[in-house]
Write an enzyme that holds these catalytic residues in place. Sequence first.
Site, PDB file in Angstrom:
ATOM      1  N   ILE A 102      76.950  17.339  67.163  1.00 30.14           N
ATOM      2  CA  ILE A 102      78.043  16.382  67.072  1.00 30.14           C
ATOM      3  C   ILE A 102      77.680  15.168  67.910  1.00 30.14           C
ATOM      4  O   ILE A 102      77.269  15.305  69.069  1.00 30.14           O
ATOM      5  CB  ILE A 102      79.373  16.995  67.555  1.00 30.14           C
ATOM      6  CG1 ILE A 102      79.789  18.148  66.625  1.00 30.14           C
ATOM      7  CG2 ILE A 102      80.477  15.945  67.633  1.00 30.14           C
ATOM      8  CD1 ILE A 102      81.051  18.868  67.059  1.00 30.14           C
ATOM      9  N   CYS A 103      77.800  13.988  67.324  1.00 26.33           N
ATOM     10  CA  CYS A 103      77.560  12.726  68.018  1.00 26.33           C
ATOM     11  C   CYS A 103      76.159  12.697  68.627  1.00 26.33           C
ATOM     12  O   CYS A 103      75.177  12.988  67.946  1.00 26.33           O
ATOM     13  CB  CYS A 103      78.650  12.505  69.061  1.00 26.33           C
ATOM     14  SG  CYS A 103      78.798  10.817  69.654  1.00 26.33           S
TER      15      CYS A 103
END
Length: 316
Positions: A102-103
């Site tokens: 994520i990210c």
Amino acid sequence: MHTVAVLALDHVVAADLATPIEVFGRARLADGRRPYRVQVCAATPRVPGDAFTIIAPHGLEALREADTIIVPGCSEHAAPPGQEVLDSLRAAAAAGTRIASICVGAFTLAAAGLLDGLSATTHWVAAHRLAEMFPLVDVRPDVLYVDNGQILTSAGAAAGLDLCLHIIRRDLGSAVAADSARLSVMPLEREGGQAQFIVHAQPPMPRGSLLEPVLSWIEDNLAQEVTLAAMAARSGLSERTFSRRFREQTGTTPLQWLLRARVRRAQFLLETTDHGVERIAAQAGFGSPTAFRERFKRVVGVTPQSYRSSFRADAS
């Protein structure tokens, strides 16, 4: 039960950490059973954050037992991941475990060599730096997430939610993903320049919205001719006012929403029925099988037949 291990590294971003815990932890099957077991793990029992410290109940050994590993991003204060973490991720990948970031968690996957030769994404602010640091990675800053099969990456924190719902749909189908989207209060559509294969799950209606009755009517009449004039009439508004309020509440135009809703209906039928393309085109409201195939591939990225082969519950 499918085990999801969420890896908490030092200075983990709170939103990135919480998203998979909540989305997978709250997912439920039609009979109410929970399909996922979520475990937070770390290299050390205490994990410092920028504004908090967490106590991780599991060590890195949890990565060996997981079916899916989620790697959240860390803030700019974080040191590079330790060798033990990188080795654990490499071992899990070699064993066939699905791993997603994520990210800026993509930097951890890249540091472990798991993105070499693959397309990947991260937060747009960090995309150039990821490309510079890891030239073997095809960085795509204009997409919400990239699914390479075993290895997946997502953009900023909100895109992590899109990715988690995509994983749920891959695992359990559109109905369970739609229920998870409702629990997460997802918007109707996520606008973006995603060119990779993104599944558009059935979105929740905006409960309490003035448009809710109209949107329900559209969903019930996708196989019929639905015009802007008819939608506006159902709402009791002029076409101009209806279009303006629709964009304000959904982030897209009425006709674009209608087209996406028809694609979602087609996805559901491809997953759950044996109906041919011609019949599905009619059931989803497309003018012809040719128009259906063209629109479906433009939105989803693959042909209807390829989609059915990948997502049909009994395809395996």
